[in-house]
Design a protein around this motif. Structure first.
Motif, PDB file in Angstrom:
ATOM      1  N   UNK A 114       6.623  13.559  11.280  1.00  0.00           N
ATOM      2  CA  UNK A 114       7.264  12.546  10.435  1.00  0.00           C
ATOM      3  C   UNK A 114       6.592  12.464   9.064  1.00  0.00           C
ATOM      4  N   UNK A 115       5.258  12.522   9.064  1.00  0.00           N
ATOM      5  CA  UNK A 115       4.544  12.415   7.784  1.00  0.00           C
ATOM      6  C   UNK A 115       4.900  13.578   6.863  1.00  0.00           C
ATOM      7  N   UNK A 116       5.028  14.770   7.442  1.00  0.00           N
ATOM      8  CA  UNK A 116       5.367  15.916   6.603  1.00  0.00           C
ATOM      9  C   UNK A 116       6.840  15.907   6.207  1.00  0.00           C
ATOM     10  N   UNK A 172       8.592   8.787  20.163  1.00  0.00           N
ATOM     11  CA  UNK A 172       9.040   8.963  18.780  1.00  0.00           C
ATOM     12  C   UNK A 172       8.954   7.662  18.004  1.00  0.00           C
ATOM     13  N   UNK A 173       9.190   6.553  18.671  1.00  0.00           N
ATOM     14  CA  UNK A 173       9.101   5.265  17.986  1.00  0.00           C
ATOM     15  C   UNK A 173       7.644   4.924  17.673  1.00  0.00           C
ATOM     16  N   UNK A 174       6.740   5.239  18.596  1.00  0.00           N
ATOM     17  CA  UNK A 174       5.310   5.064  18.285  1.00  0.00           C
ATOM     18  C   UNK A 174       4.995   5.815  16.994  1.00  0.00           C
ATOM     19  N   UNK A 175       5.410   7.090  16.964  1.00  0.00           N
ATOM     20  CA  UNK A 175       5.108   7.927  15.798  1.00  0.00           C
ATOM     21  C   UNK A 175       5.753   7.381  14.525  1.00  0.00           C
ATOM     22  N   UNK A 176       6.971   6.846  14.650  1.00  0.00           N
ATOM     23  CA  UNK A 176       7.652   6.306  13.470  1.00  0.00           C
ATOM     24  C   UNK A 176       6.863   5.131  12.890  1.00  0.00           C
ATOM     25  N   UNK A 177       6.284   4.307  13.775  1.00  0.00           N
ATOM     26  CA  UNK A 177       5.538   3.149  13.265  1.00  0.00           C
ATOM     27  C   UNK A 177       4.141   3.533  12.797  1.00  0.00           C
ATOM     28  N   UNK A 178       3.486   4.505  13.442  1.00  0.00           N
ATOM     29  CA  UNK A 178       2.152   4.883  12.954  1.00  0.00           C
ATOM     30  C   UNK A 178       2.252   5.692  11.661  1.00  0.00           C
ATOM     31  N   UNK A 179       3.324   6.451  11.490  1.00  0.00           N
ATOM     32  CA  UNK A 179       3.436   7.291  10.291  1.00  0.00           C
ATOM     33  C   UNK A 179       4.058   6.540   9.122  1.00  0.00           C
ATOM     34  N   UNK A 213       0.862  -1.184   0.000  1.00  0.00           N
ATOM     35  CA  UNK A 213       0.000   0.000   0.000  1.00  0.00           C
ATOM     36  C   UNK A 213       0.895   1.229   0.000  1.00  0.00           C
ATOM     37  N   UNK A 214       0.290   2.384   0.196  1.00  0.00           N
ATOM     38  CA  UNK A 214       1.090   3.605   0.184  1.00  0.00           C
ATOM     39  C   UNK A 214       1.790   3.827   1.512  1.00  0.00           C
ATOM     40  N   UNK A 215       2.954   4.434   1.440  1.00  0.00           N
ATOM     41  CA  UNK A 215       3.709   4.823   2.627  1.00  0.00           C
ATOM     42  C   UNK A 215       2.799   5.548   3.626  1.00  0.00           C
ATOM     43  N   UNK A 216       2.736   5.040   4.854  1.00  0.00           N
ATOM     44  CA  UNK A 216       2.031   5.743   5.911  1.00  0.00           C
ATOM     45  C   UNK A 216       0.528   5.537   5.949  1.00  0.00           C
ATOM     46  N   UNK A 217      -0.025   4.813   4.971  1.00  0.00           N
ATOM     47  CA  UNK A 217      -1.467   4.545   5.031  1.00  0.00           C
ATOM     48  C   UNK A 217      -1.734   3.488   6.094  1.00  0.00           C
TER      49      UNK A 217
END
Lengths: 430, 430
Positions: free
Chosen positions: B117-119, B393-400, A411-415
């Motif tokens: 991270x997403x941006x 930050x690791x949570x965010x890395x995996x969700x993003x 899928x797409x990155x981050x989806x």
């Protein structure tokens, strides 16, 4: 009965002279004249092939085998020139000579090729030539025109021909056997469902299919999952068949068959799927394929690529490439990532079901053999033998590991529209 | 209430000036002096970060936000020098300044970092600098000595510290949640079983484990699957703990914990497994790892590598690499194939369970926060904040999607001791 000739190891022609190399011994009664005519050449053939446990019988009745194990099958070489050609370019000439009937295999052709492939793998892995071939192997690009010629060569042979040995839905890709004893029809339908489940199709989804064959998947998705499909193909014969089926089943409002290259896909789609097309794309075009996917996939979209592959980059068999599948190249997983990584597409799931393709091909070969007379009427003896070799050789390629079958879900990155686990693939349908 | 200042688009500092770029507006009452002190610098920060929907409040009370959407959280910057440092090297200084308490996040730290991270991903993907960084990112090799220092830095902080927030079995890798609401203890046990099922362990199997942490997997395999394990690790603190547990449970005749590098593995094994070690190996050593696997894996052997990864090769966050995990690098799938393809190892199954790592980290952070006072007693405030940032930050890395979690199952080229389908993973245990 083995008549082991006591021959010094160091009189063998140069090869990978490991201490455990078996001796090739003449096992028959043909005597001195045979030894003079074919002995040296046959030993060289065994060396080239990595000493597989097979027997070779020459035109004069002389016979050779590895001393180590019972031969799996026997290769008959009917004339001296055939043996010389085989030595000159074995990967190409085996197919040419077999098709012409100048060499034959006594015993199970697929089993013979399986042991040959396994031994060739060792020779290739260890040899310098193998490494060079691997380096050079992947440089092939298919322009749109070239792609069209290649596809026409194979897929426009005629629907009547393929109908003789494919399943009733004309699915010309690896089936998925829920149980190893399942039949071909059931397994092809199960494959279509396996793909649809992995894509998590929902009613109303817009689906792009790149390389749709005779349309079985597109029609299945529309019929059973209520989606709208744009299916692309450059084989005119296949498309005519697919459109006729869509009309007959009243699905032509939900499935559009488009005669065009994958690069021409237009629109936005909830799912992108390609089953058995990547083999014809060529690594040089993986960037263009990735760019297409990136251009048309919705932010929450899912994708699946189903393709023949390899454990490591390597050359396509030259005979298959020239006679059966021009422009074909099965990629390794590292090469497949070249489609996805530059676009930040995210790999969710890779499944390798190579033994399912061996089973599929066994079913095809069985039906093909049963219809050999009709194939001969359509074409000729050479064609009958060539396609028999192609099917049996493909069984061997999948059983020996020379070829793999990958299904890659992405899928797409981050989806984060992801299934939580893969249970959903294996749960019974509601 | 947003006080939108009418500022011309072209007065912004240089950046990726796409037409849809939102305006950064000062939203508070701090007036002209604030604008002079921080305005230009904050706008530049938003540009560098790709205009994430967050608010920034400066030391003088002035506040800024993207005009497009409601801010997810608010970043407080407590002094002018901190803002300057952040602009000079944001990927490193964010962690330094946060640990020192000179910047703080009001709102959910993981959610703040997720949108950042997403941006950043978009900025990196589109920018030349990002491409250069990617090219340079992967060149790092860990010698055995260097590896030992790196591992000691992180894993020898003290078992008492990790006990405060890991599960009871001290499993410091991504758990597997059969259901998204499962608890940490259950999910860590389910992960161990998920790995064992994928390896198709049989009683009596010989298993090599590279990088065994506190020994939970090795002990689980011996206890529940009846296998013999040689488990390698270079963290002395972890090994002492693991050996004590093996003795206490009477498993020390079936599990041998060895203080050595993966390169030193000796013997022949039916299964090779490595959970959470590859991140510390370094791409330059993937050849050595593949060689090790090829050297010790039996002909019918199976292997599994469980590792943090990326959608595409990219740099490790500099702060994490310097302060938390020296020498760490999460590979993309194409980089992982560098371990396997040169040795003809055959990929059977890849599963990406990145959201399970986000959930695991949420559970860890919850326990960590509940024990912050005890961590402060062991170390100091800076340490408490640094590790809080690392976990959030690791949570965010995996969700993003900045990080992935791959489990890769493989066997030897041509070995047909394969499961027919993947049903066996999902079937209930007998």
């Amino acid at each position: 009965m083995l008549n082991k000739r006591d021959q010094a190891q160091d009189s063998y022609p140069a090869g990978n002279g490991t201490p455990e190399r078996p001796r090739i011994t003449q096992v028959d009664n043909a005597g001195e004249s045979a030894r003079q005519s074919g002995n040296w050449l046959v030993r060289r053939l065994f060396d080239l092939a990595g000493q597989p446990p097979v027997a070779v019988r020459l035109w004069d009745g002389s016979e050779y085998a590895s001393s180590r194990t019972e031969p799996v099958a026997r290769l008959h070489i009917h004339d001296r020139r055939a043996l010389q050609k085989l030595l000159g370019n074995p990967h190409y000439e085996f197919g040419e000579l077999y098709s012409a009937g100048r060499i034959e295999v006594e015993g199970n052709l697929a089993e013979f090729l399986d042991v040959v492939y396994r031994h060739l793998h060792k020779v290739r892995r260890d040899g310098l030539r193998g490494r060079l071939v691997r380096l050079l192997a992947r440089r092939q690009g298919n322009t749109e025109d070239r792609a069209r010629q290649n596809i026409t060569h194979h897929y426009d042979i005629g629907n009547d021909f393929y109908r003789l040995w494919l399943d009733e839905n004309m699915v010309y890709t690896c089936a998925y056997y829920p149980h190893s004893e399942a039949g071909l029809e059931l397994a092809q339908t199960a494959k279509l469902d396996h793909v649809c489940r992995k894509l998590r199709l929902q009613p109303g989804d817009r689906v792009a299919e790149a390389g749709c064959g005779w349309g079985a998947l597109a029609l299945h998705m529309a019929r059973h999952y209520g989606v709208h499909v744009k299916a692309y193909n450059i084989s005119r014969e296949q498309l005519a068949f697919a459109r006729e089926r869509a009309r007959a089943e009243g699905l032509d409002d939900r499935v559009e068959f488009i005669e065009d290259d994958y690069r021409a896909i237009q629109g936005e789609f909830d799912a992108f799927v390609s089953v058995g097309m990547l083999e014809h794309v060529g690594v040089d075009n993986y960037g263009a394929l990735g760019e297409t996917i990136d251009r048309v996939l919705a932010p929450h979209g899912r994708g699946l690529i189903h393709t023949i592959g390899r454990d490591a980059p390597g050359p396509m068999n030259e005979w298959i490439e020239r006679r059966i599948f021009p422009g074909a190249y099965p990629p390794s997983l590292s090469e497949i990532t070249e489609i996805l990584e530059p676009w930040g597409l995210s790999v969710l799931d890779v499944e390798n079901i190579r033994l399912h393709y061996a089973r599929t091909l066994e079913h095809w070969l069985e039906r093909y053999d049963a219809n050999a007379d009709r194939v001969r009427d359509m074409f000729d003896d050479t064609f009958v033998r060539a396609w028999r070799l192609y099917l049996a050789g493909s069984i061997a390629a999948f059983t020996s590991g020379a070829l793999q079958l990958f299904q890659v879900v992405f899928n797409r990155h981050g989806s984060n529209e992801l299934p939580w686990t893969r249970d959903y693939i294996y749960r019974e349908p509601a």
